[in-house]
Design an enzyme around this catalytic site. Structure first.
Site, mmCIF file in Angstrom:
data_model
loop_
_atom_site.group_PDB
_atom_site.id
_atom_site.type_symbol
_atom_site.label_atom_id
_atom_site.label_comp_id
_atom_site.label_asym_id
_atom_site.label_seq_id
_atom_site.Cartn_x
_atom_site.Cartn_y
_atom_site.Cartn_z
ATOM 1 N N CYS A 260 4.171 1.627 -1.709
ATOM 2 C CA CYS A 260 3.084 1.829 -2.677
ATOM 3 C C CYS A 260 2.247 0.566 -2.797
ATOM 4 O O CYS A 260 1.043 0.610 -3.001
ATOM 5 C CB CYS A 260 3.648 2.159 -4.042
ATOM 6 S SG CYS A 260 4.540 3.679 -4.081
ATOM 7 N N CYS A 447 -7.349 -8.305 9.243
ATOM 8 C CA CYS A 447 -6.803 -7.182 8.457
ATOM 9 C C CYS A 447 -6.300 -7.736 7.136
ATOM 10 O O CYS A 447 -6.740 -8.780 6.688
ATOM 11 C CB CYS A 447 -5.720 -6.443 9.233
ATOM 12 S SG CYS A 447 -4.243 -7.421 9.516
#
Ligand SMILES: [Zn+2]
Length: 494
Positions: A260, A447
């Site tokens: 998450c 990234c």
């Protein structure tokens, strides 16, 4: 005249005196009567005739009157001991509802501390408790809800080294020291009746399931990520229901494993799944397991997501097959059983979960050679010097939502998910920016933390964009996180 008045006053005084004496006697008699009544009450009070204590009839009134619960069900809840692994987005609502429902003993295991970014979904925590252990913060919220039941907290993560302390190997090991909070005494320890898996990592899910099979404990397993969730009750009835490996014999590909924290999750989505876990836990605890007909196990899927956004929430429940005949953990000749008992072999008798689950993201951290990587400080220098004669490409391979939150100037967004699934056009993937194949200017990839950028760098080189080595293709080491820490502290990072 005056003599008559004196006589009348004297007579009244005599009467007054007599009345005072009568009053005094009456009051004394009343006091004795009251004392006698009190005494008779204290000796004649009947013993409490009901199975629950007075407060419990009040506290659980609204669920006691349900046909599925009743006094018998409430007593089963009161006698039960439940272990909740994970005090985050699933664990918070699950634990709060089980505390409210009156489960007699609740144990929490989690080694994390509360962060501000947890609060949008982890409803057992509060801004005032940021920095505290999650188990302490959640236990405080549970005590506010129900101070009449027992709580135990472990400020550590569940691992192969300590899982037997929580669940045992059929029998609970009583001799090991642990790090439970000091307000819990050893005599409070009792066998766990049910486990809730509220974690968010595949390797831990397999470990918890295997441990429950070994210890003969039912397991309520839930997961939530982004806008979707799933829920299932495993090893129930004990020894008959499928285990996590029966339902998911192989872990998801390592590249798709996201937590998450990295993948994002909507608060109400994980909340719904945690509440459903509490509901399933209550159902398992108040139900006397059927001995003859075994109910069909089910997997409930929840989704609040549509194509690229949110959709009206929907549930789907699919029937599962029972146990797999060749299951690694729960079949007749399960390899897990042959690993011996705890402490006998390597890994304390547990298989290597990290390897089984593909080594998680750790394996992708060193794909590139040092000369294929540039530090954020070096990249800033060459990025700032950039003029019309010395251009370069900067491809940001984070997902669109991350990119939109903040990016390095001039970066082009090519979401990583597209680079892994995009279709080819004329032999080249359609996600490549227009013109990038013809030019010879360097290509830098960035990234979130520097893993995905390495994967895409490799892909571009395989596609020949490095022109046989004459063109630089490499990544910005450490990604946006390093950029924020060393170059631009205003960069939002999630
Ligand atoms: Zn199984």
């Amino acid at each position: 005249m005056s003599a008559d008045l004196r006589r009348r006053i004297a007579a009244a005084e005599v009467e007054l005196h007599s009345l005072r004496e009568q009053l005094q006697q009456a009051e004394q008699a009343e006091q004795q009567e009251a004392k006698a009544e009190d005494a008779s009450h204290s000796t004649e009070a009947p013993p409490w005739p009901w199975p629950l204590v007075s407060d419990e009839y009040d506290r659980y009134a609204r669920q006691l009157i349900l046909p599925g619960v009743g006094v018998d069900g409430q007593l089963r809840l009161k006698k039960a001991s439940v272990l909740i692994v994970g005090a985050g987005g699933l664990g918070c609502p699950a634990a709060l509802y089980l505390a409210g429902a009156g489960v007699g003993h609740l144990t929490l295991v989690d080694g994390d501390t509360v962060e501000t970014s947890n609060l949008h979904r982890q409803i057992g925590h509060a801004a005032a408790r940021v920095g505290e252990y999650k188990v302490d913060s959640l236990a405080a919220a549970m005590r506010e809800r129900n101070p009449t039941i027992q709580y135990t907290v472990y400020r550590e993560h569940l691992t192969i080294d300590n899982v037997s302390r929580f669940l045992g190997d059929g029998e609970r090991s009583e001799d090991k020291k642990d790090e439970r909070s000091e307000d819990t005494k050893d005599e409070d320890r009792k066998k766990i009746d049910l486990v809730l898996d509220c974690t968010d990592h595949p390797a831990i899910r397999y470990l918890i399931s295997d441990a429950c099979v070994r210890a003969g404990i039912p397991l309520v397993s839930a997961a939530a990520l982004r806008t979707d969730g799933q829920l299932t009750v495993l090893n129930w009835p004990v020894g008959k229901g499928p285990c996590y490996r029966c339902v998911f014999p192989r872990p998801p590909p390592a590249a798709s494993q996201t937590s998450c924290a990295e993948g994002g999750v909507l608060g109400p989505v994980v909340g719904v799944m945690g509440v459903l876990q509490a509901l399933e836990a209550i159902r398992v605890l108040v139900t006397v397991p059927p001995t003859e007909s075994v109910p069909s196990p089910t997997l409930t899927l929840f989704s609040a997501g549509g194509a690229g956004g949110l959709a009206a929430p929907s549930f789907r429940t699919v029937r599962l097959k029972g146990r797999r005949e060749n299951c690694f953990a729960c079949s007749e000749d399960a390899p897990l059983k042959k690993l011996g008992s705890l402490g006998d072999v390597d890994n304390n008798g547990w298989p290597d979960y990290v390897q089984f689950c593909g080594g998680s993201t750790a394996v992708t951290q060193h794909i590139l050679q040092p000369e294929e990587r540039v530090s954020v400080t070096d990249f800033r220098k060459l990025h700032n010097q950039q003029d019309s004669t010395q251009k370069h490409w900067l491809l940001d391979v984070r997902e669109k939502e991350f990119y939109n939150m903040g990016s390095i100037s001039g970066a082009i967004n090519i979401p990583y998910s597209k680079t892994q699934t995009g279709k080819a056009v004329d032999g080249l993937p359609s996600w490549l920016p227009e013109g990038i194949t013809e030019e010879t200017t360097p290509i830098y990839l960035v990234c979130r933390v520097g893993n995905d950028s390495q994967v895409v760098t490799r892909q571009l080189k395989t596609l020949g964009l490095d022109k046989g080595g004459s063109r630089f293709v490499g990544d910005v080491e450490g990604g946006i996180l390093a950029w924020k820490r060393q170059v631009d502290s205003t960069m939002p990072f999630v």
